[in-house]
Design a protein around this motif. Structure first.
Motif, PDB file in Angstrom:
ATOM      1  N   LEU A 175       0.827  -1.211   0.000  1.00 40.10           N
ATOM      2  CA  LEU A 175       0.000   0.000   0.000  1.00 40.10           C
ATOM      3  C   LEU A 175       0.861   1.261   0.000  1.00 40.10           C
ATOM      4  N   ARG A 176       2.052   1.184   0.573  1.00 36.00           N
ATOM      5  CA  ARG A 176       2.982   2.317   0.453  1.00 36.00           C
ATOM      6  C   ARG A 176       3.402   2.497  -0.995  1.00 36.00           C
ATOM      7  N   GLU A 177       3.627   1.394  -1.699  1.00 39.61           N
ATOM      8  CA  GLU A 177       3.955   1.485  -3.125  1.00 39.61           C
ATOM      9  C   GLU A 177       2.813   2.165  -3.880  1.00 39.61           C
ATOM     10  N   LEU A 178       1.588   1.747  -3.591  1.00 40.08           N
ATOM     11  CA  LEU A 178       0.424   2.359  -4.237  1.00 40.08           C
ATOM     12  C   LEU A 178       0.354   3.851  -3.930  1.00 40.08           C
ATOM     13  N   ASP A 179       0.563   4.218  -2.673  1.00 42.54           N
ATOM     14  CA  ASP A 179       0.495   5.627  -2.292  1.00 42.54           C
ATOM     15  C   ASP A 179       1.553   6.456  -3.018  1.00 42.54           C
ATOM     16  N   GLU A 180       2.739   5.882  -3.200  1.00 37.02           N
ATOM     17  CA  GLU A 180       3.783   6.610  -3.921  1.00 37.02           C
ATOM     18  C   GLU A 180       3.394   6.806  -5.381  1.00 37.02           C
ATOM     19  N   PRO A 203      -8.209   5.422  -4.994  1.00 34.92           N
ATOM     20  CA  PRO A 203      -9.166   6.533  -4.923  1.00 34.92           C
ATOM     21  C   PRO A 203     -10.198   6.494  -6.048  1.00 34.92           C
ATOM     22  N   ALA A 220      -8.719   0.784  -1.676  1.00 34.97           N
ATOM     23  CA  ALA A 220      -7.517   1.584  -1.443  1.00 34.97           C
ATOM     24  C   ALA A 220      -7.195   2.486  -2.634  1.00 34.97           C
ATOM     25  N   HIS A 229      -3.964  11.454 -11.209  1.00 38.85           N
ATOM     26  CA  HIS A 229      -5.027  10.471 -11.100  1.00 38.85           C
ATOM     27  C   HIS A 229      -5.806  10.299 -12.395  1.00 38.85           C
ATOM     28  N   LEU A 259       0.324   6.966  -6.504  1.00 41.28           N
ATOM     29  CA  LEU A 259      -0.763   7.942  -6.511  1.00 41.28           C
ATOM     30  C   LEU A 259      -0.259   9.365  -6.307  1.00 41.28           C
ATOM     31  N   ALA A 260       0.844   9.501  -5.589  1.00 41.82           N
ATOM     32  CA  ALA A 260       1.380  10.834  -5.313  1.00 41.82           C
ATOM     33  C   ALA A 260       2.101  11.426  -6.511  1.00 41.82           C
TER      34      ALA A 260
END
Length: 348
Positions: free
Chosen positions: A156-161, A218, A216, A168, A163-164
């Motif tokens: 999920l940290r990979e996903l958040d990175e 968005p 998870a 989107h 997404l950042a």
């Protein structure tokens, strides 16, 4: 015969680099694709097989066995275990490599789009494995339950990175779901029966885990699910007789998710052009886009047409795909496989 609309590239494509993958896909299938992956090049060519080399760097994680097990691309295929006396909650996993690869390939994607090689409407697709796939493949016994929250947090940290960094409106995320189907089918995958490690009904746990991954992502990012029966040497770990368990699992995940799926991919084994295989699809909960993995290298457009005809008895709209990624298909066969997609599917 119903003509499918649209095509999906599941993930891996047998080219050496992201630019070749993206250029070729856009050139051959541009008006049939709503999203393009980078082909899962480099270490990701063998899906999750590179993850033990990454996870094994963490303090508190050990490799099983004293000698490396050689695997293509310089990968060590040995399994993993938590060290004696180590509290799994204290383990700090390094970056898993998915975000770095996605960000690097997205730069190629945007450059090609600026050059006009990629249509403006097409999104960049990032395919990620579910945590269950990595945990069930490389850990054993009580270590699975202990490491699950740690690895889940890492993916999920990979996903958040991702997404950042990736806008989107340009992004589509696909969850690759294979080991889950092995547990549902009680399959003997790669030498051992695939089993759950949590209490209660295994199916309920599988649904909850995948629904949480879907949620998870968005709402302004597309999300897809690729259900799969594996692809080791172009062979499944389990050969389904029909799509009943695929439909059961997909329906449950859709019902449990707070956000809608953008697309769903279901595999169709090459042996099945019989209506009995497709009959359960009559009960499938509708999703925005449905893709059937009925394109096969071995019988091309003719075989795909037979499977399309059988599926059309139960579905009014669907697109086409291969049953799994085509990264491990024989060298030189990739363009023929892509051409088959174009021959049997209409443009959007």
């Amino acid at each position: 015969m119903t003509q499918p609309q649209g095509a999906l590239l599941v993930g891996s494509v047998n080219y050496d680099d992201a630019e070749t993958t993206i250029r070729t896909a856009a050139d051959m299938l541009g008006d049939r694709l709503r999203r393009i992956p980078d082909g899962e090049v480099g270490k990701r060519f063998h899906w999750i097989m590179f993850q033990p080399d990454v996870i094994g760097q963490a303090e508190g994680i050990e490799r099983i066995g004293d000698e490396p097990i050689p695997f293509p691309a310089g990968i060590d295929a040995r399994g993993l275990r938590i060290g004696e006396g180590v509290d799994a909650a204290e383990i700090q996993l390094p970056p898993l490599g998915y975000a770095a690869a996605a960000i690097e390939s997205y730069a190629v994607f945007t450059r090609l789009r600026a050059e006009g090689a990629v249509p403006a409407r097409v999104r960049f697709q990032v395919s990620l494995p579910t945590p269950l796939a990595v945990i069930s493949s490389f850990f054993r016994g009580d270590d699975r339950a202990a490491i699950e929250p740690v690895y889940t947090a890492a993916i999920l940290r990979e996903l958040d990175e991702i997404l950042a960094v990736i806008p989107h409106e340009d992004l589509a995320v696909q969850w690759d779901v294979a080991s889950e189907m092995g547990i549902i089918e009680r399959a003997a995958g790669y030498g051992a029966v695939m089993e759950a490690w949590w209490p209660g009904d295994p199916f309920d746990g599988l649904v909850a885990r995948l629904a949480s991954l879907v949620d998870a992502v968005p709402a302004d990012v597309e999300v897809g699910v690729h259900l799969c029966y594996g692809d080791a040497g172009e062979k499944h770990f389990f050969e389904p007789t029909d799509a009943a368990n695929l439909v059961r699992y997909a329906n449950a995940v859709v019902a449990a998710s707070a956000r809608p799926l953008t697309w769903l991919h279901l595999p169709v084994p090459i042996a099945h052009d019989d209506e009995a295989y497709f009959a359960p699809l009559a009960d499938l909960t509708p999703v925005e886009e449905l893709y059937l993995g009925l394109v096969h290298r071995e019988d091309g457009a003719e075989g795909a047409a037979r499977r399309i005809a059988a599926a059309a008895s139960y579905l009014t709209a669907f697109g086409v795909a291969t049953e799994c990624g085509i990264g491990r298909a024989p060298a030189g066969s990739t363009e023929g496989i892509l051409r088959t997609h174009a021959e049997v599917a209409a443009a959007w």
